[in-house]
Design a protein around this motif. Structure first.
Motif, PDB file in Angstrom:
ATOM      1  N   ASN A 118      -4.703  -0.169  -5.392  1.00 38.55           N
ATOM      2  CA  ASN A 118      -3.881   1.004  -5.657  1.00 38.55           C
ATOM      3  C   ASN A 118      -4.450   1.739  -6.869  1.00 38.55           C
ATOM      4  O   ASN A 118      -4.291   1.284  -8.012  1.00 38.55           O
ATOM      5  CB  ASN A 118      -2.428   0.604  -5.923  1.00 38.55           C
ATOM      6  N   ASN A 119      -5.122   2.839  -6.628  1.00 39.60           N
ATOM      7  CA  ASN A 119      -5.675   3.638  -7.713  1.00 39.60           C
ATOM      8  C   ASN A 119      -4.555   4.202  -8.584  1.00 39.60           C
ATOM      9  O   ASN A 119      -3.516   4.606  -8.087  1.00 39.60           O
ATOM     10  CB  ASN A 119      -6.511   4.780  -7.114  1.00 39.60           C
ATOM     11  N   CYS A 172      -9.105   4.279  -0.004  1.00 39.54           N
ATOM     12  CA  CYS A 172      -8.175   3.581  -0.906  1.00 39.54           C
ATOM     13  C   CYS A 172      -6.769   3.631  -0.323  1.00 39.54           C
ATOM     14  O   CYS A 172      -6.290   4.685   0.119  1.00 39.54           O
ATOM     15  CB  CYS A 172      -8.202   4.224  -2.286  1.00 39.54           C
ATOM     16  N   GLN A 173      -6.097   2.488  -0.338  1.00 43.43           N
ATOM     17  CA  GLN A 173      -4.834   2.358   0.397  1.00 43.43           C
ATOM     18  C   GLN A 173      -3.609   2.853  -0.348  1.00 43.43           C
ATOM     19  O   GLN A 173      -2.528   2.938   0.242  1.00 43.43           O
ATOM     20  CB  GLN A 173      -4.610   0.875   0.759  1.00 43.43           C
ATOM     21  N   GLY A 174      -3.726   3.130  -1.648  1.00 43.50           N
ATOM     22  CA  GLY A 174      -2.509   3.489  -2.356  1.00 43.50           C
ATOM     23  C   GLY A 174      -2.754   4.237  -3.642  1.00 43.50           C
ATOM     24  O   GLY A 174      -3.876   4.314  -4.149  1.00 43.50           O
ATOM     25  N   PHE A 175      -1.651   4.801  -4.181  1.00 46.37           N
ATOM     26  CA  PHE A 175      -1.684   5.499  -5.457  1.00 46.37           C
ATOM     27  C   PHE A 175      -0.498   5.041  -6.288  1.00 46.37           C
ATOM     28  O   PHE A 175       0.655   5.122  -5.849  1.00 46.37           O
ATOM     29  CB  PHE A 175      -1.626   7.016  -5.259  1.00 46.37           C
ATOM     30  N   SER A 176      -0.782   4.562  -7.503  1.00 47.91           N
ATOM     31  CA  SER A 176       0.267   4.061  -8.387  1.00 47.91           C
ATOM     32  C   SER A 176       0.113   4.666  -9.774  1.00 47.91           C
ATOM     33  O   SER A 176       0.122   3.967 -10.782  1.00 47.91           O
ATOM     34  CB  SER A 176       0.225   2.524  -8.466  1.00 47.91           C
ATOM     35  N   PHE A 230       3.223   3.990  -4.891  1.00 43.40           N
ATOM     36  CA  PHE A 230       4.003   3.017  -5.668  1.00 43.40           C
ATOM     37  C   PHE A 230       4.286   3.582  -7.054  1.00 43.40           C
ATOM     38  O   PHE A 230       3.478   3.423  -7.975  1.00 43.40           O
ATOM     39  CB  PHE A 230       3.237   1.697  -5.804  1.00 43.40           C
ATOM     40  N   SER A 263       0.837  -1.184   0.000  1.00 41.78           N
ATOM     41  CA  SER A 263       0.000   0.000   0.000  1.00 41.78           C
ATOM     42  C   SER A 263       0.875   1.238   0.000  1.00 41.78           C
ATOM     43  O   SER A 263       2.095   1.164   0.200  1.00 41.78           O
ATOM     44  CB  SER A 263      -0.923   0.009   1.226  1.00 41.78           C
ATOM     45  N   LYS A 285      -3.137  -2.749  -9.328  1.00 41.31           N
ATOM     46  CA  LYS A 285      -3.092  -1.410  -9.901  1.00 41.31           C
ATOM     47  C   LYS A 285      -4.394  -1.221 -10.653  1.00 41.31           C
ATOM     48  O   LYS A 285      -4.583  -1.740 -11.752  1.00 41.31           O
ATOM     49  CB  LYS A 285      -1.887  -1.214 -10.815  1.00 41.31           C
ATOM     50  N   PHE A 310      -1.671  -7.101  -4.552  1.00 46.50           N
ATOM     51  CA  PHE A 310      -1.536  -5.782  -5.170  1.00 46.50           C
ATOM     52  C   PHE A 310      -2.411  -5.712  -6.411  1.00 46.50           C
ATOM     53  O   PHE A 310      -2.359  -6.598  -7.262  1.00 46.50           O
ATOM     54  CB  PHE A 310      -0.063  -5.581  -5.552  1.00 46.50           C
TER      55      PHE A 310
END
Length: 313
Positions: free
Chosen positions: A193-194, A208-212, A9, A6, A169, A167
């Motif tokens: 991961n948005n 949302c836990q992440g941004f990629s 990334f 998360s 994306k 994970f």
């Protein structure tokens, strides 16, 4: 070691010399830059890496170099999954697994053509999974090239319930879809991961836990601040979000060569050479350097505001 995939990334670029060889010194500087800029993990050997234009040996070497250079500072996931046939896919994913990455990422459009019947993706995916080490963590990437294959709810639920996937994306670029997917995967190890800058803050506020997204190649530290501190400073978060969304409009101007041009200006790379974008971006996209100037100065201005806000606390 079990990682939580998360946070921020970045999708890792591949620098080249003018003669088309990989610039390993520039790549090492780029990896250090991501670490210094607050990345939580790295997504190597992906579309931003120009994986469709890399040989299997190059994809494998990039993943291995990333793992060795990062040396445990961040988790590393990698894909390099570009082939059409099952046997070729197994070979390339096994090669990725042997590099020591923390998760091997499946590209969803490699398992089903746009015209294939329902059930094709899971059938082919299960076949490949069975050929990989059972302890290997896996990821999913809805890569938009050659076409965007979004996972159905049933497919995503199966992946979450399997316990193998860590994970995703997410390239739906739709806030309601992101919210629904978080609900579908709740309680599983699969992290959403948005990838879309336009909904980044809204997705974070929704949990949302992440941004990629690709703009992590310009200012990952600002996305990291948005994720870590945005909830506590909503006014500054909204101002920052406006800058980030407007900056992301530049993605249309010859990315990933655009990002390489940005890093050439920083001194990370010696060249902005790209296999995926062979044309001169400044010739095709007029005043592109003026745009990069504004992105750089705007990011610095936002960093000043963040520091000033922190000093007041």
């Amino acid at each position: 070691m079990q990682h939580v995939f998360s946070g921020v990334f970045p999708v890792v670029l591949t620098p080249f010399h003018h003669d088309d060889r990989i610039d390993w010194d520039g790549y090492a500087r780029l990896l250090d830059w991501y670490v210094e800029m607050g990345a939580n993990g790295l997504f190597a050997v992906c579309q931003s890496s120009e994986m469709q234009h890399l040989s299997l040996d190059e994809r494998r070497d990039l993943a291995r170099f990333t793992v060795e250079h990062v040396d445990g500072r961040l988790p590393v996931v990698a894909s390099g999954h570009i082939s059409d046939t099952s046997d070729e896919q197994k070979a390339e994913l096994k090669a990725m697994a042997e590099t020591g990455v923390d998760a091997v990422v499946f590209v969803t459009n490699r398992f089903a053509d746009a015209r294939d019947p329902e059930g094709t993706l899971l059938e082919r995916m299960k076949d490949v999974i069975n050929a990989l080490p059972p302890e290997l963590p896996l990821g999913l990437y809805e890569c938009p090239a050659p076409y965007r294959r979004l996972l159905s709810d049933d497919e995503l639920r199966w992946c979450a319930d399997s316990g193998r996937f860590r994970f995703l994306k997410d390239v739906s670029c739709n806030l309601e879809t992101v919210r629904r997917r978080m609900s579908l995967t709740a309680g599983s190890p699969l992290v959403i991961n948005n990838a879309n800058a336009s909904i980044a803050l809204d997705a974070m506020e929704a949990g949302c836990q992440g941004f990629s997204g690709v703009m992590n190649n310009f200012h990952p530290d600002l996305y990291r601040w948005l994720l870590d501190h945005g909830p506590g400073e909503p006014d500054l978060a909204r101002e920052l979000d406006t800058f980030l969304v407007l900056s992301a409009l530049s993605e249309a101007f010859g990315y990933p060569k655009l990002a390489k041009r940005f890093h050439k200006r920083l001194g990370t790379f010696a060249s902005d050479h790209s296999r995926a974008v062979p044309y001169d971006v400044a010739e095709k996209h007029w005043a592109i350097d003026a745009i990069l100037d504004r992105i750089a100065s705007g990011a610095d201005s936002m960093r000043d505001k963040i520091r000033a806000s922190a000093a007041e606390d």
